[in-house]
Scaffold this active site. Structure first.
Site, PDB file in Angstrom:
ATOM      1  N   GLU A   1     100.845   5.420  60.365  1.00 55.44           N
ATOM      2  CA  GLU A   1     101.066   5.636  58.928  1.00 55.44           C
ATOM      3  C   GLU A   1      99.799   5.313  58.139  1.00 55.44           C
ATOM      4  O   GLU A   1      99.394   6.054  57.233  1.00 55.44           O
ATOM      5  CB  GLU A   1     102.231   4.769  58.449  1.00 55.44           C
ATOM      6  CG  GLU A   1     102.462   4.807  56.949  1.00 55.44           C
ATOM      7  CD  GLU A   1     102.811   3.461  56.359  1.00 55.44           C
ATOM      8  OE1 GLU A   1     102.076   3.007  55.461  1.00 55.44           O
ATOM      9  OE2 GLU A   1     103.811   2.857  56.799  1.00 55.44           O
ATOM     10  N   HIS A   2      99.152   4.204  58.468  1.00 51.93           N
ATOM     11  CA  HIS A   2      97.908   3.845  57.797  1.00 51.93           C
ATOM     12  C   HIS A   2      96.820   4.888  58.038  1.00 51.93           C
ATOM     13  O   HIS A   2      96.079   5.273  57.130  1.00 51.93           O
ATOM     14  CB  HIS A   2      97.412   2.490  58.314  1.00 51.93           C
ATOM     15  CG  HIS A   2      98.071   1.311  57.681  1.00 51.93           C
ATOM     16  ND1 HIS A   2      97.371   0.351  56.986  1.00 51.93           N
ATOM     17  CD2 HIS A   2      99.369   0.929  57.636  1.00 51.93           C
ATOM     18  CE1 HIS A   2      98.208  -0.573  56.545  1.00 51.93           C
ATOM     19  NE2 HIS A   2      99.428  -0.249  56.938  1.00 51.93           N
TER      20      HIS A   2
ATOM     21  N   GLU B   1      97.516  -7.582  56.933  1.00 54.62           N
ATOM     22  CA  GLU B   1      98.848  -7.328  56.376  1.00 54.62           C
ATOM     23  C   GLU B   1      99.905  -8.171  57.093  1.00 54.62           C
ATOM     24  O   GLU B   1     100.791  -8.770  56.468  1.00 54.62           O
ATOM     25  CB  GLU B   1      99.186  -5.843  56.489  1.00 54.62           C
ATOM     26  CG  GLU B   1     100.532  -5.461  55.909  1.00 54.62           C
ATOM     27  CD  GLU B   1     100.846  -3.980  56.071  1.00 54.62           C
ATOM     28  OE1 GLU B   1     101.910  -3.561  55.571  1.00 54.62           O
ATOM     29  OE2 GLU B   1     100.046  -3.248  56.687  1.00 54.62           O
TER      30      GLU B   1
ATOM     31  N   HIS C   1     103.628   2.248  62.602  1.00 53.09           N
ATOM     32  CA  HIS C   1     103.084   1.743  61.341  1.00 53.09           C
ATOM     33  C   HIS C   1     101.570   1.905  61.307  1.00 53.09           C
ATOM     34  O   HIS C   1     100.978   2.236  60.268  1.00 53.09           O
ATOM     35  CB  HIS C   1     103.478   0.272  61.183  1.00 53.09           C
ATOM     36  CG  HIS C   1     102.914  -0.386  59.973  1.00 53.09           C
ATOM     37  ND1 HIS C   1     102.057  -1.453  60.043  1.00 53.09           N
ATOM     38  CD2 HIS C   1     103.066  -0.105  58.652  1.00 53.09           C
ATOM     39  CE1 HIS C   1     101.715  -1.824  58.822  1.00 53.09           C
ATOM     40  NE2 HIS C   1     102.308  -1.025  57.968  1.00 53.09           N
TER      41      HIS C   1
END
Length: 453
Positions: A77-78, A154, A74
Site C-alpha cells: 500500500e505504501h 509507523e 500494508h
C-alpha cells in the site's frame, strides 16, 4: 428501492434508485473489472476508491501463511504512492495537492483501498492517477528500502500507543492462530525480513483486472466513469481484450476459532491502564448484524449506554469506556474497552463483565431499544452526508456482502429488531470463550476475578 439488491458477479449491468433519489449503477466489464457509482443530487465533489479484496489475512504462499510475508500487504500500500513509469512520487502528490484534493489508502484485514476526494471537475484526473498507481507501480528497490524505514517508524509509533497495543493483543487473544488475529502492519521483525521479491509477487498475483473494484460517490456520470477507467488502465498497459470472471467473494460461513489466550498482559509503567475484554463475534454477512448494532448501542455505544453510565458517570472510574463489534467474512469479535488507573483495573474489568452478564440475563428495556434505534438511524443518515461514507459502502457491498442496502433498507432492518433478539444474541456471545487484554502496570493476578469467573 424495496429490500437489498443482490450484486451477482455475472450480471453485466445494474441500475437502481436508492433513498434520497441517489442513482446507483454497476457495470461488470468483460475483463472482470467492477465499477460502481452513486450519483448524489446536488453534490459538487466526488470520492473515488480503487479496491482489491486482499488484506493482511491473505499473505500466503503455496502451502499457507508465510511469516516472512506478514505485513507485505500494508508495505505494498505504501509503495504504490512511490512512482510509476509515468509519474514520480512527487508527481502523484502534486496531482492532488494542486487541486485541493485529498488522497490516501488503507489496508484492512480483508481488503485494500486507494482513494481520493476531489471536486467534480477533477474526477477524471483522480481516475488517471489512481489507475496509474494501481496498475504500474515500480516498487523501486531504493524506494522499497526507504519505505521499510518509514513503516518501521509507523509500527514504533503504534507500539508507543497503549490503545493500539491492547487492540492488537485482544485480536490475538480472541482469534488465536486464525489469520484475522494477526496485526495488519506486521511486526518489526517481519518488516525487516520481507523482501522486495515477496512484495512484488504479492502485487502481481493480486492486482489484476478481475481483482479491481472501482467505486465513486458524489458528482459522477457513470458512463463517463466507465469509459475513463477503461482508457486509464489500458493506457497503463493492461490488456482488457480477454474475458475474465471477477474474483469470487470469500465464503461467508462462520468458522470455529480457537482462543489464543484467556489473558494477555503487556506490562508498562504507564499512568493509566487500558483493558479490553472480548468474545468471538459475528461474521459480516450474519443476518443478526442489526441486532448486534442495537446491542452495542445499548451496552457501550454512546454516553447514554450502560457502560458509560455505570463506569464513568456513576463511579468515575474511567474517562473512556465503550464497546464495539468487528465482523469479517468467516469470523468476528465483540469487545469492550476501558482506560483507568492501574489500581482500579480489577474493579473496572469486573464491572464490564457484570454489565454484560446483566444484559444477557435480563435483556434490555423497550425504552433502551427505541433509544438505540433512534441513535443508529440518526447516525446512519448523518454519515451519508459524506461522499466518503457512500463510496466505502459501495466497496464493502461489492467485496464483502454481495448486496447493496440503502438507508431505507438499513432502517427497515433496524426497526425489525426486538428486545428478544438482542437478549438472545447477548446470551450467545456471552457463552463463547472470553479473552482479556491489558496494557499497564499490572499483574496477571489483577484479573483473577474476570478470567476465572
Amino acid at each position: 428501492m424495496n429490500g437489498a439488491v443482490a450484486l451477482p458477479l455475472d450480471l453485466p449491468e445494474l441500475s437502481l434508485t436508492a433513498s434520497g433519489d441517489a442513482l446507483v449503477r454497476r457495470s461488470v466489464l468483460p475483463s472482470g473489472i467492477r465499477i460502481l457509482s452513486e450519483r448524489v443530487p446536488g453534490a459538487r465533489s466526488s470520492t473515488i476508491g480503487f479496491w482489491v479484496a486482499v488484506g493482511s489475512r491473505d499473505e500466503l504462499g503455496a502451502d499457507g501463511p508465510v511469516p516472512s510475508r506478514f505485513g507485505s500487504t500494508h508495505f505494498l500500500e505504501h509503495l504504490l504512492f512511490k512512482g510509476t513509469p509515468k509519474r514520480t512520487a512527487l508527481d502523484i502528490a502534486v496531482s492532488f495537492d494542486q487541486v485541493g484534493g485529498e488522497h490516501n489508502a488503507l489496508t484492512g484485514k480483508e481488503y485494500t483501498c486507494y482513494y481520493a476526494k476531489v471536486q467534480d471537475r477533477d474526477l477524471p484526473m483522480a481516475v488517471d492517477v489512481l489507475a496509474d498507481m494501481f496498475t504500474s507501480s515500480l516498487l523501486d528497490p531504493t524506494e522499497f528500502e526507504n519505505e521499510r524505514g518509514v513503516i518501521l517508524e509507523e509500527l514504533a509509533m503504534a507500539d508507543d500507543d497503549p490503545n493500539d497495543v491492547v487492540g492488537e493483543r485482544l485480536f490475538e487473544a480472541v482469534l488465536g492462530d486464525h489469520p484475522l488475529g494477526r496485526p495488519i502492519g506486521g511486526t518489526g521483525d517481519t518488516i525487516r525480513a520481507v523482501s522486495r521479491d515477496a512484495v512484488w509477487e504479492h502485487y502481481l498475483a493480486n492486482y489484476r483486472p478481475n481483482d479491481l473494484v472501482v467505486t465513486v460517490a458524489g458528482a459522477v456520470d457513470h458512463d463517463e466513469l466507465v469509459a475513463r477507467v477503461e482508457a486509464s488502465v489500458s493506457a497503463a498497459g493492461w490488456d482488457l481484450s480477454g474475458a475474465a470472471r471477477p474474483v469470487e467473494r470469500r465464503n461467508g460461513d462462520s468458522v470455529s476459532v480457537r482462543r489464543g489466550s484467556a489473558l494477555s498482559i503487556t506490562t508498562r509503567p504507564n499512568e493509566q491502564a487500558v483493558v479490553m475484554l472480548g468474545y468471538p463475534g459475528l461474521v459480516a454477512t450474519d443476518d443478526r448484524r442489526s441486532s448486534l448494532s442495537v446491542l452495542n448501542a445499548v451496552f457501550g455505544g454512546g454516553m447514554s449506554s450502560r457502560l458509560f453510565q455505570e463506569v464513568r458517570e456513576k463511579r468515575g472510574l474511567a474517562y473512556s469506556v465503550y464497546s464495539y463489534a468487528a465482523g469479517y467474512s468467516d469470523a468476528g469479535l465483540f469487545g469492550m474497552y476501558a482506560g483507568c488507573s492501574p489500581k482500579n483495573a480489577a474493579q473496572v474489568s469486573e464491572l464490564l463483565l457484570e454489565e454484560f452478564r446483566r444484559l444477557a440475563e435480563g435483556g434490555i428495556t423497550g425504552e433502551e431499544l427505541q433509544r438505540a434505534k433512534g441513535q443508529l438511524s440518526g447516525s446512519a443518515a448523518l454519515s451519508l452526508e459524506d461522499s466518503d461514507t457512500r463510496m466505502s459502502r459501495l466497496g464493502r457491498s461489492e467485496i464483502t456482502t454481495g448486496e447493496f442496502a440503502d438507508l431505507d433498507e438499513g432502517l427497515r432492518r433496524l426497526e425489525a429488531v426486538t428486545v428478544d433478539d438482542v437478549q438472545q444474541l447477548a446470551t450467545e456471545l456471552r457463552s463463547r470463550p472470553l479473552s482479556v487484554a491489558a496494557v499497564g502496570a499490572l499483574e496477571a493476578s489483577t484479573f483473577d476475578g474476570v478470567v476465572h469467573s
